[in-house]
Design a protein around this motif. Structure first.
Motif, PDB file in Angstrom:
ATOM      1  N   ALA A  40       0.835  -1.201   0.000  1.00 16.77           N
ATOM      2  CA  ALA A  40       0.000   0.000   0.000  1.00 16.77           C
ATOM      3  C   ALA A  40       0.868   1.248   0.000  1.00 16.77           C
ATOM      4  O   ALA A  40       0.537   2.249  -0.648  1.00 16.77           O
ATOM      5  N   PHE A  43       2.194   1.817  -3.513  1.00 20.28           N
ATOM      6  CA  PHE A  43       1.104   2.288  -4.379  1.00 20.28           C
ATOM      7  C   PHE A  43       0.791   3.752  -4.101  1.00 20.28           C
ATOM      8  O   PHE A  43       0.688   4.574  -5.011  1.00 20.28           O
ATOM      9  N   THR A  44       0.681   4.072  -2.798  1.00 18.41           N
ATOM     10  CA  THR A  44       0.360   5.453  -2.431  1.00 18.41           C
ATOM     11  C   THR A  44       1.473   6.395  -2.851  1.00 18.41           C
ATOM     12  O   THR A  44       1.225   7.525  -3.256  1.00 18.41           O
ATOM     13  N   ALA A  47       1.058   7.151  -6.472  1.00 18.75           N
ATOM     14  CA  ALA A  47      -0.086   8.042  -6.681  1.00 18.75           C
ATOM     15  C   ALA A  47       0.234   9.452  -6.209  1.00 18.75           C
ATOM     16  O   ALA A  47      -0.065  10.438  -6.904  1.00 18.75           O
ATOM     17  N   TYR A  50       2.589  11.348  -8.451  1.00 17.39           N
ATOM     18  CA  TYR A  50       1.902  11.821  -9.653  1.00 17.39           C
ATOM     19  C   TYR A  50       1.037  13.037  -9.319  1.00 17.39           C
ATOM     20  O   TYR A  50       1.084  14.047 -10.026  1.00 17.39           O
ATOM     21  N   PHE A  51       0.268  12.931  -8.220  1.00 20.35           N
ATOM     22  CA  PHE A  51      -0.651  14.016  -7.884  1.00 20.35           C
ATOM     23  C   PHE A  51       0.093  15.293  -7.517  1.00 20.35           C
ATOM     24  O   PHE A  51      -0.391  16.382  -7.749  1.00 20.35           O
ATOM     25  N   GLU A  54       0.663  17.249 -10.570  1.00 21.03           N
ATOM     26  CA  GLU A  54      -0.526  17.715 -11.271  1.00 21.03           C
ATOM     27  C   GLU A  54      -1.420  18.568 -10.385  1.00 21.03           C
ATOM     28  O   GLU A  54      -2.042  19.507 -10.844  1.00 21.03           O
ATOM     29  N   TRP A  55      -1.493  18.180  -9.079  1.00 15.38           N
ATOM     30  CA  TRP A  55      -2.593  18.661  -8.270  1.00 15.38           C
ATOM     31  C   TRP A  55      -2.205  18.505  -6.795  1.00 15.38           C
ATOM     32  O   TRP A  55      -2.555  17.504  -6.165  1.00 15.38           O
ATOM     33  N   GLY A  57      -3.043  19.664  -3.952  1.00 21.43           N
ATOM     34  CA  GLY A  57      -4.059  19.505  -2.914  1.00 21.43           C
ATOM     35  C   GLY A  57      -4.452  18.064  -2.727  1.00 21.43           C
ATOM     36  O   GLY A  57      -4.543  17.555  -1.600  1.00 21.43           O
ATOM     37  N   LEU A  58      -4.655  17.372  -3.834  1.00 20.51           N
ATOM     38  CA  LEU A  58      -5.071  15.972  -3.731  1.00 20.51           C
ATOM     39  C   LEU A  58      -3.927  15.103  -3.210  1.00 20.51           C
ATOM     40  O   LEU A  58      -4.172  14.109  -2.510  1.00 20.51           O
ATOM     41  N   VAL A  61      -4.108  15.335   0.482  1.00 20.70           N
ATOM     42  CA  VAL A  61      -5.266  14.598   1.017  1.00 20.70           C
ATOM     43  C   VAL A  61      -5.020  13.088   0.942  1.00 20.70           C
ATOM     44  O   VAL A  61      -5.374  12.340   1.852  1.00 20.70           O
ATOM     45  N   THR A  62      -4.385  12.648  -0.151  1.00 24.46           N
ATOM     46  CA  THR A  62      -4.107  11.218  -0.284  1.00 24.46           C
ATOM     47  C   THR A  62      -3.143  10.742   0.789  1.00 24.46           C
ATOM     48  O   THR A  62      -3.352   9.692   1.407  1.00 24.46           O
ATOM     49  N   LEU A  64      -2.694  12.097   3.640  1.00 25.25           N
ATOM     50  CA  LEU A  64      -3.435  12.152   4.906  1.00 25.25           C
ATOM     51  C   LEU A  64      -4.275  10.893   5.087  1.00 25.25           C
ATOM     52  O   LEU A  64      -4.245  10.256   6.146  1.00 25.25           O
ATOM     53  N   ALA A  65      -4.998  10.515   4.023  1.00 26.40           N
ATOM     54  CA  ALA A  65      -5.840   9.319   4.116  1.00 26.40           C
ATOM     55  C   ALA A  65      -4.996   8.083   4.389  1.00 26.40           C
ATOM     56  O   ALA A  65      -5.356   7.231   5.210  1.00 26.40           O
ATOM     57  N   PHE A  66      -3.855   8.009   3.720  1.00 21.27           N
ATOM     58  CA  PHE A  66      -3.017   6.824   3.900  1.00 21.27           C
ATOM     59  C   PHE A  66      -2.489   6.732   5.328  1.00 21.27           C
ATOM     60  O   PHE A  66      -2.486   5.660   5.940  1.00 21.27           O
TER      61      PHE A  66
ATOM     62  N   ILE B   3      -7.398  -0.947   2.324  1.00 15.74           N
ATOM     63  CA  ILE B   3      -6.813   0.118   1.506  1.00 15.74           C
ATOM     64  C   ILE B   3      -7.686   0.470   0.320  1.00 15.74           C
ATOM     65  O   ILE B   3      -7.248   1.113  -0.615  1.00 15.74           O
ATOM     66  N   LEU B   5      -9.957   2.560   0.271  1.00 17.39           N
ATOM     67  CA  LEU B   5     -10.132   4.016   0.239  1.00 17.39           C
ATOM     68  C   LEU B   5      -9.041   4.670  -0.597  1.00 17.39           C
ATOM     69  O   LEU B   5      -9.300   5.602  -1.366  1.00 17.39           O
ATOM     70  N   ILE B   6      -7.798   4.160  -0.454  1.00 16.88           N
ATOM     71  CA  ILE B   6      -6.691   4.723  -1.233  1.00 16.88           C
ATOM     72  C   ILE B   6      -6.928   4.499  -2.720  1.00 16.88           C
ATOM     73  O   ILE B   6      -6.707   5.390  -3.543  1.00 16.88           O
ATOM     74  N   ILE B   9      -9.466   6.958  -3.845  1.00 16.34           N
ATOM     75  CA  ILE B   9      -8.936   8.313  -3.997  1.00 16.34           C
ATOM     76  C   ILE B   9      -8.095   8.422  -5.267  1.00 16.34           C
ATOM     77  O   ILE B   9      -8.200   9.390  -6.028  1.00 16.34           O
ATOM     78  N   ALA B  10      -7.271   7.379  -5.501  1.00 13.15           N
ATOM     79  CA  ALA B  10      -6.431   7.407  -6.704  1.00 13.15           C
ATOM     80  C   ALA B  10      -7.301   7.413  -7.951  1.00 13.15           C
ATOM     81  O   ALA B  10      -7.027   8.132  -8.922  1.00 13.15           O
ATOM     82  N   VAL B  40     -11.334  17.545  -4.434  1.00 13.98           N
ATOM     83  CA  VAL B  40     -10.673  17.590  -3.126  1.00 13.98           C
ATOM     84  C   VAL B  40     -11.713  17.521  -2.010  1.00 13.98           C
ATOM     85  O   VAL B  40     -11.530  16.829  -1.005  1.00 13.98           O
ATOM     86  N   VAL B  43     -13.078  13.967  -1.554  1.00 16.34           N
ATOM     87  CA  VAL B  43     -12.123  13.094  -0.871  1.00 16.34           C
ATOM     88  C   VAL B  43     -12.024  13.452   0.612  1.00 16.34           C
ATOM     89  O   VAL B  43     -11.940  12.577   1.475  1.00 16.34           O
ATOM     90  N   ILE B  47     -12.620  11.288   4.086  1.00 10.05           N
ATOM     91  CA  ILE B  47     -11.575  11.091   5.097  1.00 10.05           C
ATOM     92  C   ILE B  47     -12.034  11.504   6.487  1.00 10.05           C
ATOM     93  O   ILE B  47     -11.610  10.924   7.486  1.00 10.05           O
ATOM     94  N   LEU B  50     -13.193   8.858   8.675  1.00  4.42           N
ATOM     95  CA  LEU B  50     -12.083   7.990   9.074  1.00  4.42           C
ATOM     96  C   LEU B  50     -11.267   8.637  10.191  1.00  4.42           C
ATOM     97  O   LEU B  50     -10.805   7.973  11.123  1.00  4.42           O
TER      98      LEU B  50
END
Lengths: 159, 65
Positions: A40, A43-44, A47, A50-51, A54-55, A57-58, A61-62, A64-66, B3, B5-6, B9-10, B40, B43, B47, B50
């Motif tokens: 994981a 993978f994260t 991701a 890449y984000f 490009e972006w 903010g995401l 957030v990604t 953070l979620a991880f 995972i 959720l990840i 999000i991706a 954003v 997502v 979160i 969570l």
């Protein structure tokens, strides 16, 4: 033998069935858990890199979620450690009030470090140090009873 | 460890990146901007639940009440 690592490995339906705390705790014990975490993470990582281009903010957030998912997955193991330490302390006759303060300080430290590292990741050092300051103050405030107890003992020893 | 959720999000990120490129090519920069903002926010909403679960678990594990 139910619950042996060899038996429950590769049988996700069963792990999901016993669910809840015990299931995750046994997950922390098995090596599969580490493999899942590493996969994981990679993978994260892909991701997020890449984000971030490009972006941004995401990307934040990604990550953070991880991190939240990771902490949620590993916390039952921490709970087991806390339980064992508490049992040892009660066997040694250490007061539980001081131990509770210790757990509170550790929890505050983990949570503020989590928030501070994320904001440092996003390049906001001021926010990170602010959160850390709040954590330090909260730990000191939580530790006031210990300080008072030490001073009381000291006053008792002094003539 | 769940995972999915990840992955979700991706997936959202990739989808919105592609839509963003399409919208920018079509000359609708304003809508592209709104789309990234909406992504954003979606997502973040996923979160927040969570995170409240995380805080509750931390309280329970360290017996802080």
């Amino acid at each position: 033998m139910p619950g042996t690592p060899g038996r429950s490995r590769g049988d996700p339906a069963r792990n999901r069935r016993d669910g809840g705390r015990s299931g995750i705790t046994s997950g922390v014990r098995r090596l599969d858990f580490l493999f899942t975490v590493i996969g994981a993470t990679l993978f994260t990582l892909v991701a997020v890199t890449y984000f971030r281009r490009e972006w941004p903010g995401l990307a934040l957030v990604t990550s953070l979620a991880f991190v939240v998912l990771l902490l949620l997955a590993v916390l039952p193991g921490v709970g087991q450690l806390v339980h064992v330490l508490q049992e040892l302390a009660s066997r040694a006759g250490v007061g539980t009030t001081y131990l509770a303060i210790l757990w509170k300080a550790i929890a505050i430290g983990y949570l503020t470090a989590f928030a501070a590292e994320l904001s440092r990741d996003a390049g906001e050092k001021a926010i990170a140090s602010g959160v850390e300051l709040v954590g330090k103050v909260m730990i000191l405030v939580a530790a006031i009873p210990i300080v008072v107890a030490i001073l009381d003992r000291l006053m008792g020893i002094l003539p | 460890m769940d995972i999915s959720l990840i992955y979700r999000i991706a997936g959202i990120g990739l989808l919105i990146s592609i839509l963003n490129i399409v919208l920018k090519q079509a000359g609708r920069d304003e809508q592209a901007h709104m789309l990234t903002l909406a992504g954003v926010i979606v997502v973040l909403i996923a979160i927040i639940q969570l995170m409240s679960q995380l805080f509750a678990t931390v309280e329970q594990v360290f017996q802080v009440f």
